[in-house]
Design a protein around this motif. Structure first.
Motif, PDB file in Angstrom:
ATOM      1  N   ILE A 135       0.466  -3.649  -0.329  1.00  0.00           N
ATOM      2  CA  ILE A 135      -0.727  -3.441   0.833  1.00  0.00           C
ATOM      3  C   ILE A 135      -0.586  -2.251   1.529  1.00  0.00           C
ATOM      4  CG2 ILE A 135      -1.184  -4.488   3.139  1.00  0.00           C
ATOM      5  CD1 ILE A 135       0.577  -7.111   2.049  1.00  0.00           C
ATOM      6  N   VAL A 147      -4.037  -0.062   1.891  1.00  0.00           N
ATOM      7  CA  VAL A 147      -4.485   0.500   3.357  1.00  0.00           C
ATOM      8  C   VAL A 147      -4.838   2.005   3.203  1.00  0.00           C
ATOM      9  CG1 VAL A 147      -4.067   0.598   5.693  1.00  0.00           C
ATOM     10  CG2 VAL A 147      -3.594  -1.475   4.281  1.00  0.00           C
ATOM     11  N   VAL A 159      -6.147  -5.129  -0.057  1.00  0.00           N
ATOM     12  CA  VAL A 159      -5.209  -5.457   0.979  1.00  0.00           C
ATOM     13  C   VAL A 159      -5.498  -6.974   1.303  1.00  0.00           C
ATOM     14  CG1 VAL A 159      -5.158  -5.304   3.746  1.00  0.00           C
ATOM     15  CG2 VAL A 159      -5.796  -3.249   2.241  1.00  0.00           C
ATOM     16  N   THR A 214       3.689  -0.315   7.419  1.00  0.00           N
ATOM     17  CA  THR A 214       2.300  -0.952   7.219  1.00  0.00           C
ATOM     18  C   THR A 214       1.779  -1.336   8.223  1.00  0.00           C
ATOM     19  OG1 THR A 214       3.292  -1.982   5.096  1.00  0.00           O
ATOM     20  CG2 THR A 214       1.410  -2.903   5.765  1.00  0.00           C
ATOM     21  N   LEU A 240      -1.843   0.197   9.252  1.00  0.00           N
ATOM     22  CA  LEU A 240      -3.061  -0.661   9.424  1.00  0.00           C
ATOM     23  C   LEU A 240      -3.776  -0.356  10.964  1.00  0.00           C
ATOM     24  CD1 LEU A 240      -2.159  -4.066   8.362  1.00  0.00           C
ATOM     25  CD2 LEU A 240      -4.157  -2.881   7.603  1.00  0.00           C
TER      26      LEU A 240
END
Length: 131
Positions: A25, A29, A37, A108, A112
């Motif tokens: 993920i 991203v 994603v 992560t 994000l």
């Protein structure tokens, strides 16, 4: 005790799987691949559901062994020397996998947030330039 051992080992393996998904993920991203994603998040949700099931199995095994509500440290204190030697590396492995997952998950989430702020700034700039 075998059921407890198997449950803890299964939890470690599941955390490894979730960490791998989380890394995928994060890579998606970073590469701005929204569909990847989304696919990763769906896979992660499924893996987390399985993790919850494994947690229930572990809790049931703890109850059957008379360790309900005990921390791993407390469990080790109650075990005989032989069992303690067998379970220390298993508990340590689970602890390590949880720490790895937590670090990757946090990274992560940070990435994000940065990407979302960037998109928000781009959108705001476009709106301001049109006005």
């Amino acid at each position: 005790m075998n059921k407890l051992k198997e449950a803890i080992q299964a939890l470690s393996e599941q955390f490894r799987k979730i960490s791998k998904i989380e890394e995928e993920i994060m890579e998606a991203v970073a590469a701005n691949k929204l569909s990847q994603v989304e696919q990763g998040i769906i896979r992660e949700q499924s893996a987390v559901m399985k993790l919850r099931g494994l947690e229930r199995i572990k809790d049931q095994a703890l109850d059957e062994c008379g360790y309900e509500g005990f921390s791993f440290t407390q469990i080790l204190e109650k075990m005989d020397v032989s069992s303690r030697k067998e379970f220390i590396p298993i508990f340590e492995e689970l602890s390590t996998e949880i720490q790895i997952f937590s670090r990757i998950h946090e990274d992560t989430g940070t990435l994000l947030q940065v990407k979302l702020r960037h998109l928000n700034n781009m959108t705001t700039n476009q709106i301001n330039h049109k006005a």
